[in-house]
Write an enzyme that holds these catalytic residues in place. Sequence first.
Site, PDB file in Angstrom:
ATOM      1  CE1 TYR A  80      51.817  27.091  24.533  1.00  0.00           C
ATOM      2  CE2 TYR A  80      52.806  27.692  22.439  1.00  0.00           C
ATOM      3  CZ  TYR A  80      52.743  27.825  23.809  1.00  0.00           C
ATOM      4  OH  TYR A  80      53.589  28.679  24.462  1.00  0.00           O
TER       5      TYR A  80
ATOM      6  N   GLY B  96      50.325  32.521  36.519  1.00  0.00           N
ATOM      7  CA  GLY B  96      51.485  31.653  36.296  1.00  0.00           C
ATOM      8  C   GLY B  96      52.762  32.332  36.756  1.00  0.00           C
TER       9      GLY B  96
ATOM     10  CB  SER C 176      54.575  29.500  40.752  1.00  0.00           C
ATOM     11  OG  SER C 176      53.984  28.856  39.643  1.00  0.00           O
TER      12      SER C 176
HETATM   13  P1  NAP Z   1      56.426  27.218  32.838  1.00  0.00           P
HETATM   14  O1  NAP Z   1      57.833  27.423  33.265  1.00  0.00           O
HETATM   15  O2  NAP Z   1      55.944  25.866  32.496  1.00  0.00           O
HETATM   16  O3  NAP Z   1      55.462  27.886  33.931  1.00  0.00           O
HETATM   17  C1  NAP Z   1      54.084  27.858  33.743  1.00  0.00           C
HETATM   18  C2  NAP Z   1      53.421  28.691  34.801  1.00  0.00           C
HETATM   19  O4  NAP Z   1      52.002  28.751  34.515  1.00  0.00           O
HETATM   20  C3  NAP Z   1      53.544  28.125  36.190  1.00  0.00           C
HETATM   21  O5  NAP Z   1      53.632  29.195  37.091  1.00  0.00           O
HETATM   22  C4  NAP Z   1      52.234  27.347  36.381  1.00  0.00           C
HETATM   23  O6  NAP Z   1      51.825  27.218  37.738  1.00  0.00           O
HETATM   24  C5  NAP Z   1      51.288  28.269  35.645  1.00  0.00           C
HETATM   25  N1  NAP Z   1      50.054  27.640  35.169  1.00  0.00           N
HETATM   26  C6  NAP Z   1      49.906  26.688  34.221  1.00  0.00           C
HETATM   27  N2  NAP Z   1      48.611  26.398  34.030  1.00  0.00           N
HETATM   28  C7  NAP Z   1      47.919  27.180  34.897  1.00  0.00           C
HETATM   29  C8  NAP Z   1      46.547  27.344  35.189  1.00  0.00           C
HETATM   30  N3  NAP Z   1      45.616  26.639  34.547  1.00  0.00           N
HETATM   31  N4  NAP Z   1      46.192  28.249  36.135  1.00  0.00           N
HETATM   32  C9  NAP Z   1      47.129  28.991  36.785  1.00  0.00           C
HETATM   33  N5  NAP Z   1      48.442  28.868  36.546  1.00  0.00           N
HETATM   34  C10 NAP Z   1      48.835  27.978  35.621  1.00  0.00           C
HETATM   35  O7  NAP Z   1      56.110  28.085  31.524  1.00  0.00           O
HETATM   36  P2  NAP Z   1      56.863  29.328  30.854  1.00  0.00           P
HETATM   37  O8  NAP Z   1      57.800  28.800  29.846  1.00  0.00           O
HETATM   38  O9  NAP Z   1      57.326  30.271  31.886  1.00  0.00           O
HETATM   39  O10 NAP Z   1      55.633  29.944  30.035  1.00  0.00           O
HETATM   40  C11 NAP Z   1      54.901  31.075  30.483  1.00  0.00           C
HETATM   41  C12 NAP Z   1      54.028  31.533  29.327  1.00  0.00           C
HETATM   42  O11 NAP Z   1      54.852  31.855  28.204  1.00  0.00           O
HETATM   43  C13 NAP Z   1      53.026  30.497  28.832  1.00  0.00           C
HETATM   44  O12 NAP Z   1      51.822  31.125  28.486  1.00  0.00           O
HETATM   45  C14 NAP Z   1      53.692  29.941  27.596  1.00  0.00           C
HETATM   46  O13 NAP Z   1      52.749  29.424  26.695  1.00  0.00           O
HETATM   47  C15 NAP Z   1      54.391  31.171  27.066  1.00  0.00           C
HETATM   48  N6  NAP Z   1      55.503  30.878  26.173  1.00  0.00           N
HETATM   49  C16 NAP Z   1      56.602  30.185  26.610  1.00  0.00           C
HETATM   50  C17 NAP Z   1      57.627  29.930  25.719  1.00  0.00           C
HETATM   51  C18 NAP Z   1      58.864  29.184  26.135  1.00  0.00           C
HETATM   52  O14 NAP Z   1      59.687  28.871  25.240  1.00  0.00           O
HETATM   53  N7  NAP Z   1      59.069  28.868  27.388  1.00  0.00           N
HETATM   54  C19 NAP Z   1      57.536  30.354  24.390  1.00  0.00           C
HETATM   55  C20 NAP Z   1      56.418  31.058  23.993  1.00  0.00           C
HETATM   56  C21 NAP Z   1      55.407  31.327  24.890  1.00  0.00           C
HETATM   57  P3  NAP Z   1      52.377  26.000  38.688  1.00  0.00           P
HETATM   58  O15 NAP Z   1      53.805  26.330  39.014  1.00  0.00           O
HETATM   59  O16 NAP Z   1      51.490  26.051  39.889  1.00  0.00           O
HETATM   60  O17 NAP Z   1      52.242  24.752  37.881  1.00  0.00           O
END
Ligand code: NAP
Length: 242
Positions: free
Chosen positions: A153, A8, A10
């Site tokens: 989740y 992830g 990207s």
């Molecule tokens: P995001 O902006 O939605 O980005 C998600 C990333 O994961 C993207 O690069 C996406 O690829 C990739 N992805 C999703 N499903 C995938 C799969 N099955 N195989 C390969 N790549 C996949 O999310 P984020 O907020 O940066 O979150 C990153 C991590 O932090 C996640 O695990 C999330 O649960 C965790 N997290 C986030 C928060 C928050 O508040 N944002 C809080 C706690 C934990 P594409 O671009 O190709 O779609």
Amino acid sequence: MKCALITGGSRGIGRAVCIRLAEQGYHILINYRGNTAAAEETLAAVKEKGADGTLLQFDVGNADEVQQVLGEWIAANKDKQIEVLVNNAGIREDMMMFQMSHKQWKSVIEASLDGFFHVTRQVLTGMLLKRYGRIINMVSLSGLKGTPGQTNYSAAKAGLIGATKALAQEVAKRNVTVNAVAPGFIKTDMTEGLPEKELSAMVPMQRFGTAEEVAEAVVFLASKGASYITGEVLNINGGLYS
Ligand code: NAP
């Protein structure tokens, strides 16, 4: 050549981690699922730091795809060592439990928990043979306290915390550390559409965190200096919960 694989990578937190690890001189393996344009933007940002990278498109939840793309990359690049693995890919599909579909349950578990298993299994042998590795799993506040509307989740992230602690003990003797980072509310695409003002009022720091603030903690856990920290969960939530 020393490599760091970020699933992830990207967008969001993953992209920020790629950029910070590029500054540490790693060749960055940027995994993503479908958004090639965003992955290319991450690669350009990595190159701006004077490092290089490779795009690896696969769905972490799909064992066959992981084998085909990552497994084959590892087999074809025996001169390169994946020293750092950040299991960051994740999605959310929020719904109250009584209305949650099987698909909503499964897709979230597949991305975070199955994804960790599929990807780590490919990378772990190399780390054990080299007697060095850093694995950092992206979990969440939801996996620690549970969040209503997110049973899927919360279960995925709580499962990943358990796996982090178990694997840490399995591989500690070989200098492979396994830790988790648990963000609270971070400003990314994932939190787009949430009532930020209202939710920020619940946070002692009165704001959402940034992807860069999470990346900072990941880089620390990925560093040589974090050599005696393993099986740990590091909260990054502005004081919301500990
Ligand atoms: P995001 O902006 O939605 O980005 C998600 C990333 O994961 C993207 O690069 C996406 O690829 C990739 N992805 C999703 N499903 C995938 C799969 N099955 N195989 C390969 N790549 C996949 O999310 P984020 O907020 O940066 O979150 C990153 C991590 O932090 C996640 O695990 C999330 O649960 C965790 N997290 C986030 C928060 C928050 O508040 N944002 C809080 C706690 C934990 P594409 O671009 O190709 O779609």
